[in-house]
Every structure is written in structure tokens, then in C-alpha cells.
Design a protein around this motif. Structure first.
Motif, mmCIF file in Angstrom:
data_model
loop_
_atom_site.group_PDB
_atom_site.id
_atom_site.type_symbol
_atom_site.label_atom_id
_atom_site.label_comp_id
_atom_site.label_asym_id
_atom_site.label_seq_id
_atom_site.Cartn_x
_atom_site.Cartn_y
_atom_site.Cartn_z
ATOM 1 N N THR A 12 46.545 -53.745 -70.432
ATOM 2 C CA THR A 12 45.364 -53.099 -69.860
ATOM 3 C C THR A 12 44.128 -53.751 -70.480
ATOM 4 O OG1 THR A 12 45.557 -51.361 -71.523
ATOM 5 C CG2 THR A 12 46.528 -50.906 -69.375
ATOM 6 N N PRO A 13 43.650 -54.857 -69.890
ATOM 7 C CA PRO A 13 42.534 -55.595 -70.486
ATOM 8 C C PRO A 13 41.182 -54.884 -70.421
ATOM 9 C CG PRO A 13 43.162 -56.572 -68.401
ATOM 10 C CD PRO A 13 44.171 -55.511 -68.703
ATOM 11 N N GLU A 17 41.656 -51.948 -65.397
ATOM 12 C CA GLU A 17 42.535 -53.047 -65.005
ATOM 13 C C GLU A 17 43.926 -52.954 -65.604
ATOM 14 O OE1 GLU A 17 39.686 -56.895 -64.395
ATOM 15 O OE2 GLU A 17 40.045 -56.266 -66.470
ATOM 16 N N ARG A 19 47.118 -55.823 -66.090
ATOM 17 C CA ARG A 19 47.435 -57.249 -66.004
ATOM 18 C C ARG A 19 48.928 -57.416 -66.233
ATOM 19 N NH1 ARG A 19 43.553 -60.422 -69.140
ATOM 20 N NH2 ARG A 19 42.393 -60.224 -67.202
ATOM 21 N N THR A 21 51.865 -60.464 -66.476
ATOM 22 C CA THR A 21 52.129 -61.898 -66.588
ATOM 23 C C THR A 21 53.634 -62.115 -66.619
ATOM 24 O OG1 THR A 21 52.011 -61.873 -68.998
ATOM 25 C CG2 THR A 21 49.986 -62.402 -67.827
ATOM 26 N N THR A 112 45.356 -63.191 -58.588
ATOM 27 C CA THR A 112 46.609 -63.797 -59.028
ATOM 28 C C THR A 112 46.351 -65.264 -59.335
ATOM 29 O OG1 THR A 112 47.811 -62.292 -57.568
ATOM 30 C CG2 THR A 112 49.049 -64.154 -58.461
ATOM 31 N N THR A 124 49.743 -64.803 -63.509
ATOM 32 C CA THR A 124 48.964 -63.716 -64.102
ATOM 33 C C THR A 124 48.309 -62.951 -62.972
ATOM 34 O OG1 THR A 124 48.535 -65.042 -66.075
ATOM 35 C CG2 THR A 124 47.120 -63.117 -65.714
ATOM 36 N N THR A 126 46.038 -59.685 -62.071
ATOM 37 C CA THR A 126 45.149 -58.657 -62.596
ATOM 38 C C THR A 126 44.737 -57.745 -61.449
ATOM 39 O OG1 THR A 126 44.336 -60.207 -64.264
ATOM 40 C CG2 THR A 126 43.019 -58.218 -63.884
ATOM 41 N N ARG A 128 42.448 -54.596 -60.352
ATOM 42 C CA ARG A 128 41.272 -53.804 -60.741
ATOM 43 C C ARG A 128 41.196 -52.572 -59.851
ATOM 44 N NH1 ARG A 128 37.279 -53.694 -63.970
ATOM 45 N NH2 ARG A 128 35.263 -52.837 -63.454
ATOM 46 N N ARG A 135 43.846 -46.320 -62.531
ATOM 47 C CA ARG A 135 44.673 -47.271 -63.274
ATOM 48 C C ARG A 135 45.758 -46.545 -64.060
ATOM 49 N NH1 ARG A 135 43.086 -49.577 -68.770
ATOM 50 N NH2 ARG A 135 43.649 -47.409 -69.190
#
Length: 162
Positions: A12-13, A17, A19, A21, A112, A124, A126, A128, A135
Motif C-alpha cells: 500500500t504505497p 493505492e 500495488r 508486483t 501497469t 507492477t 498500481t 488508485r 482501498r
């Protein structure tokens, strides 16, 4: 060499968001194709066992629309649609999406990125959301488990495409 499944990570950056990977032992062009070709997407983007993708429509161009529907045997469909905002083949895709049964609090923006080093491609993604609550709500669903399962199926598909 570690197994690509061991590289699946969710973070969760920011407050809105998620993310995800994951590495794939395949060239970027093949991974990108698997994400964008309507003949390939239903072969892997089905999540855990028992799910199918009876609808996969992709108009892959900026401004083009897509529609996906998933179904578990005997159950109702779960569907979503969206449109492409940015495409830099085979490096990056940005799209907006919205589930029919809007459990995500409105439209989400998904970026992406496909990054290749030495024949290994890291994807990766992400997502939003419109709010932290949306989220956090997504985190409580089976989304991560479904994505991990789908990526395992993508590994198997990519092995046949090389």
C-alpha cells in the motif's frame, strides 16, 4: 533461481493505492501480449479454480473500451468495464475501470508497468482508489488471492508461448 510465484507482493504505497508486483520468466513482449490480447486474457485472468471468463472484449487503443465478466460454475457473473487512458507498448498501460456491482467506491485508475531484465519481466500494477476506505475494502476481498492464482496461470501460459 527462485520461482516467480515467490515474487508476488502486495503493498500500500499511499492511503488510496494498492500495488501488486510479480516476476515472470518470459520476455516483456510476451507478457504484454498476454495482458492485451482478447484470445489470451481469458486463459489466465480467471483467478482461483472454478472461475471462467465468458466475456473478454478488448479495444486496445487509447480511448478504447474493454469489458470482462467472470463466473464461477452455477453462480452469478462478476463484471467490469473501463477504457484505456495511456498505452506505451510494451512498457506501460494506464486504464480506468469500474465494477458493475461497484464494491470499489467508484472508478479506479490502474497503471501497469512491464520491466524486463535478463529475460525476466516484472509486472507492477498500481490501483488508485477514490478513497482509503475503498482501498481498504478491496484488501478485505479475495482480490489478492485471485490475482496470485491468475498469475500462476499466466506463468503456465507464458511457458507455452516462448
Amino acid at each position: 533461481m527462485r520461482h516467480p510465484a515467490d515474487t508476488f507482493a502486495l503493498s500500500t504505497p499511499s492511503e488510496c493505492e494498492l500495488r501488486v508486483t510479480r516476476e515472470f520468466n518470459a520476455p516483456r513482449r510476451l507478457v504484454f501480449e498476454a495482458f492485451t490480447n482478447p484470445a489470451l486474457v481469458p486463459r489466465w485472468l480467471t483467478g482461483p479454480g472454478g472461475w471462467t471468463m465468458p466475456i473478454c472484449e478488448i479495444d486496445f487503443r487509447v480511448g478504447g473500451h474493454f469489458r470482462y465478466a467472470w463466473q464461477k460454475a452455477g453462480g452469478p457473473q462478476m463484471a467490469m468495464g473501463g477504457h484505456y487512458l495511456e498505452i506505451v507498448a510494451p512498457e506501460r498501460i494506464v486504464h480506468a475501470e469500474l465494477f458493475d456491482q461497484d464494491w470499489t467506491g467508484g472508478e479506479t485508475r490502474v497503471t501497469t508497468v512491464f520491466d524486463e531484465h535478463g529475460g525476466v519481466t516484472t509486472v507492477t500494477m498500481t490501483v488508485r482508489y477514490g478513497s482509503q476506505a475503498a482501498r481498504d475494502g478491496a484488501l478485505t476481498t479475495g482480490m489478492a488471492k485471485g490475482m496470485a492464482a491468475g498469475y500462476e496461470q499466466l506463468d503456465a501460459l507464458l511457458a507455452t508461448q516462448a
